[in-house]
Design a protein around this motif. Sequence first.
Motif: not given
Length: 125
Positions: A80-82, A95-98, A68-71, A17-19
């Motif tokens: 976060y991305l667990q 990559y995170c994006a908005g 995977f879980t996004v929060s 696992s990684l977060r």
Amino acid sequence: QVQLAESGGGLVQAGGSLRLSCAASARTFSSYVMGWFRQAPGKEREFVAAISAVSGRTVYADSVKGRFTVSRDSAKNTVYLQMNSLKPEDTAVYYCAGRGPGPTSYALATEYNLWGQGTQVTVSS
């Protein structure tokens, strides 16, 4: 201009696992839909997961659903991305994006106007 910075990538064995974290530089983050994308060598960037601004509705790619879980934590301006049960095929730059709210699909990379610099995730077999 809001800036995004990912962290938490690294090398992990299959099944591990990684977060990942994505910190935003401004409080206006709370009004953005936040997404995670990934790009493996020689492949196009692909959608992983996204979370809406207000309701917290989440959307996942089929390939990561159930693993995977996004929060998001608006108080910390962080999303976060667990990632659990990682597989070698999850190896990529993440990559995170908005983007602003709207009716278009959360999976469309072209709808996002804010991008982080990316963080490498490597899953060994």
